[in-house]
Design a protein around this motif. Structure first.
Motif, PDB file in Angstrom:
ATOM      1  N   TYR A 165      -7.679  21.003   3.695  1.00 36.69           N
ATOM      2  CA  TYR A 165      -8.509  21.512   4.790  1.00 36.69           C
ATOM      3  C   TYR A 165      -9.385  20.416   5.399  1.00 36.69           C
ATOM      4  O   TYR A 165     -10.400  20.709   6.030  1.00 36.69           O
ATOM      5  CB  TYR A 165      -9.403  22.643   4.277  1.00 36.69           C
ATOM      6  CG  TYR A 165      -8.656  23.699   3.489  1.00 36.69           C
ATOM      7  CD1 TYR A 165      -7.577  24.376   4.045  1.00 36.69           C
ATOM      8  CD2 TYR A 165      -9.006  24.011   2.181  1.00 36.69           C
ATOM      9  CE1 TYR A 165      -6.874  25.332   3.324  1.00 36.69           C
ATOM     10  CE2 TYR A 165      -8.321  24.971   1.456  1.00 36.69           C
ATOM     11  CZ  TYR A 165      -7.260  25.631   2.032  1.00 36.69           C
ATOM     12  OH  TYR A 165      -6.572  26.585   1.314  1.00 36.69           O
TER      13      TYR A 165
ATOM     14  N   ASP B 277      -7.727  21.950   9.501  1.00 40.11           N
ATOM     15  CA  ASP B 277      -7.142  23.203   9.022  1.00 40.11           C
ATOM     16  C   ASP B 277      -8.176  23.951   8.176  1.00 40.11           C
ATOM     17  O   ASP B 277      -9.090  23.341   7.614  1.00 40.11           O
ATOM     18  CB  ASP B 277      -5.897  22.926   8.198  1.00 40.11           C
ATOM     19  CG  ASP B 277      -5.010  24.158   8.063  1.00 40.11           C
ATOM     20  OD1 ASP B 277      -5.323  25.169   8.723  1.00 40.11           O
ATOM     21  OD2 ASP B 277      -4.025  24.118   7.292  1.00 40.11           O
ATOM     22  N   GLU B 278      -8.040  25.271   8.093  1.00 39.99           N
ATOM     23  CA  GLU B 278      -8.964  26.098   7.313  1.00 39.99           C
ATOM     24  C   GLU B 278      -8.173  26.969   6.345  1.00 39.99           C
ATOM     25  O   GLU B 278      -6.961  27.164   6.517  1.00 39.99           O
ATOM     26  CB  GLU B 278      -9.821  26.966   8.246  1.00 39.99           C
ATOM     27  CG  GLU B 278     -10.797  26.173   9.096  1.00 39.99           C
ATOM     28  CD  GLU B 278     -11.797  27.059   9.817  1.00 39.99           C
ATOM     29  OE1 GLU B 278     -11.616  28.308   9.786  1.00 39.99           O
ATOM     30  OE2 GLU B 278     -12.751  26.523  10.406  1.00 39.99           O
TER      31      GLU B 278
ATOM     32  N   HIS C  79      -6.347  29.930   4.539  1.00 38.02           N
ATOM     33  CA  HIS C  79      -5.604  31.081   5.052  1.00 38.02           C
ATOM     34  C   HIS C  79      -5.619  32.207   4.028  1.00 38.02           C
ATOM     35  O   HIS C  79      -5.824  31.981   2.832  1.00 38.02           O
ATOM     36  CB  HIS C  79      -4.157  30.680   5.364  1.00 38.02           C
ATOM     37  CG  HIS C  79      -4.022  29.566   6.349  1.00 38.02           C
ATOM     38  ND1 HIS C  79      -4.146  29.751   7.708  1.00 38.02           N
ATOM     39  CD2 HIS C  79      -3.792  28.245   6.159  1.00 38.02           C
ATOM     40  CE1 HIS C  79      -3.975  28.598   8.333  1.00 38.02           C
ATOM     41  NE2 HIS C  79      -3.765  27.658   7.410  1.00 38.02           N
TER      42      HIS C  79
ATOM     43  N   THR D 199     -10.493  36.282   6.103  1.00 41.38           N
ATOM     44  CA  THR D 199     -11.109  35.138   6.774  1.00 41.38           C
ATOM     45  C   THR D 199     -11.992  35.652   7.919  1.00 41.38           C
ATOM     46  O   THR D 199     -12.090  36.863   8.136  1.00 41.38           O
ATOM     47  CB  THR D 199     -10.035  34.175   7.316  1.00 41.38           C
ATOM     48  OG1 THR D 199      -9.157  34.887   8.204  1.00 41.38           O
ATOM     49  CG2 THR D 199      -9.201  33.610   6.174  1.00 41.38           C
TER      50      THR D 199
ATOM     51  N   ASP E 101     -16.554  31.861  10.016  1.00 42.42           N
ATOM     52  CA  ASP E 101     -16.720  30.712   9.113  1.00 42.42           C
ATOM     53  C   ASP E 101     -17.061  31.125   7.685  1.00 42.42           C
ATOM     54  O   ASP E 101     -17.716  30.392   6.951  1.00 42.42           O
ATOM     55  CB  ASP E 101     -17.796  29.754   9.643  1.00 42.42           C
ATOM     56  CG  ASP E 101     -17.456  29.195  11.015  1.00 42.42           C
ATOM     57  OD1 ASP E 101     -16.270  28.903  11.243  1.00 42.42           O
ATOM     58  OD2 ASP E 101     -18.370  29.064  11.850  1.00 42.42           O
TER      59      ASP E 101
ATOM     60  N   VAL F 293     -16.938  28.465   4.613  1.00 40.42           N
ATOM     61  CA  VAL F 293     -15.732  27.647   4.605  1.00 40.42           C
ATOM     62  C   VAL F 293     -16.041  26.213   4.187  1.00 40.42           C
ATOM     63  O   VAL F 293     -15.250  25.564   3.488  1.00 40.42           O
ATOM     64  CB  VAL F 293     -15.071  27.678   6.001  1.00 40.42           C
ATOM     65  CG1 VAL F 293     -13.933  26.658   6.091  1.00 40.42           C
ATOM     66  CG2 VAL F 293     -14.534  29.072   6.304  1.00 40.42           C
ATOM     67  N   ASP F 294     -17.215  25.704   4.587  1.00 36.76           N
ATOM     68  CA  ASP F 294     -17.526  24.320   4.256  1.00 36.76           C
ATOM     69  C   ASP F 294     -17.884  24.125   2.785  1.00 36.76           C
ATOM     70  O   ASP F 294     -18.128  23.003   2.341  1.00 36.76           O
ATOM     71  CB  ASP F 294     -18.636  23.770   5.148  1.00 36.76           C
ATOM     72  CG  ASP F 294     -19.937  24.561   5.051  1.00 36.76           C
ATOM     73  OD1 ASP F 294     -20.054  25.428   4.153  1.00 36.76           O
ATOM     74  OD2 ASP F 294     -20.840  24.324   5.878  1.00 36.76           O
TER      75      ASP F 294
END
Length: 310
Positions: free
Chosen positions: A110, A114-115, A117, A168, A212, A241-242
């Motif tokens: 990622y 990209d993130e 899934h 997500t 996010d 996400v981070d």
């Protein structure tokens, strides 16, 4: 023809005959090269500065230490930027991951836009979502521990967790439908990766995942303390996400289980969330979910031990 005279005339020039000169020079050269076979002394005597000198060599321990330091530095860089090993200490992701499995987490999955899934198995830092922020301890001790964990020599931090992404940003995740199954954006998800005999969830929930953020759950639902158990915690059980460390791609230990972490097509039919967003579900931001954490409902306590927990 006076052959004798010609022979006599050639006599004085024989001192400068190239062939004879070559033979004369060859003798000393041969002796110089192989003088020890002839019993002569080596022209370069023991005290002659022109003689060969033995080069100084670094002690073997110094070379070994330098080589070891270079290997450690390489492994640290590799684990920090590319892939890091993690130990599975709990049953929360059975049967996909078992207690004692050592997985390799792909940190590049990622990193280039990209993130995560739906369906990905990820390792993430649960600080602020699954566990509360705490004051930093001794920085030197923390640095040493992080380095050992990066090499797979120590357990990772207690804030690291491993779960499967179920929802997500923008997704509405509901459990359960009239058939007792999970739905995402109104589509039933057949979760074949679940521990046999486990229902999708022991308690109902209806949430909309903020942008996010991720909604994550363990595959062994009755033994997993996951997003369901942290609805009332800071962040509402949603993982930023981070905070994702990477994707669990390989099982590298024990050798008998050496394989890739199997993907899933369970979410292939799930549509993207509507552009205007879903109506807010009753579980979003509501009271803490009671969950079915089995061995504990506290932050991360359902898995026991340090890290990536369940």
């Amino acid at each position: 023809m006076d052959t004798e005279a010609q022979h006599t005339e050639r006599g004085p020039s024989s001192d400068t005959d190239p062939d004879r000169d070559s033979g004369t020079e060859e003798g000393p050269r041969s002796a110089r090269v192989s003088g020890d076979s002839g019993g002569g002394e080596d022209p370069a005597g023991p005290g002659d500065p022109a003689g060969p000198e033995e080069p100084e060599r670094a002690p073997s321990w110094r070379r070994t230490a330098l080589l070891g330091a270079a290997c450690v530095a390489f492994l640290l860089l590799l684990s920090h930027f590319v892939a890091q090993p993690f130990l599975i200490p709990s049953r929360s992701m059975e049967p996909t991951l078992r207690v004692g499995d050592r997985i390799l987490v792909n940190k590049l999955a990622y990193r280039f836009g990209d993130e995560p899934h739906r369906g990905d198995v990820v390792v993430f830092d649960g600080t602020g979502s699954f566990v509360r922020e705490e004051a930093a301890g001794d920085p030197v001790t923390g640095l040493l521990r992080d380095g050992a964990a990066a090499l797979g020599l120590a357990e990772p931090a207690e804030t690291d967790f491993v779960k499967r992404v179920v929802g997500t940003g923008g997704d509405r995740v509901v459990c359960c439908d009239e058939d007792g199954r999970l739905t995402v954006n109104g589509v039933t998800v057949v979760e074949r990766y679940l521990m046999p005999g486990d229902p999708p969830s022991g308690v109902p929930f209806d949430i909309v995942v903020p942008a996010d953020r991720l909604w994550v759950m363990g595959d062994h639902r009755s033994q997993s303390s996951d997003s369901r158990d942290h609805l009332g915690s800071p962040g509402g059980g949603m993982v930023p996400v981070d905070r994702v460390v990477g994707r669990a791609d390989w099982i590298v230990w024990p050798f008998g289980r050496w394989s890739g972490v199997a993907g899933t097509d369970a979410f292939d039919a799930v549509p993207a969330p509507p552009a205007g967003g879903h109506p807010t579900g009753p579980g979003a931001g509501g009271a803490p979910g009671t969950g079915d954490g089995g061995t504990g409902g506290g932050a991360g306590s359902g898995d026991g031990g340090a890290g990536p927990r369940g």
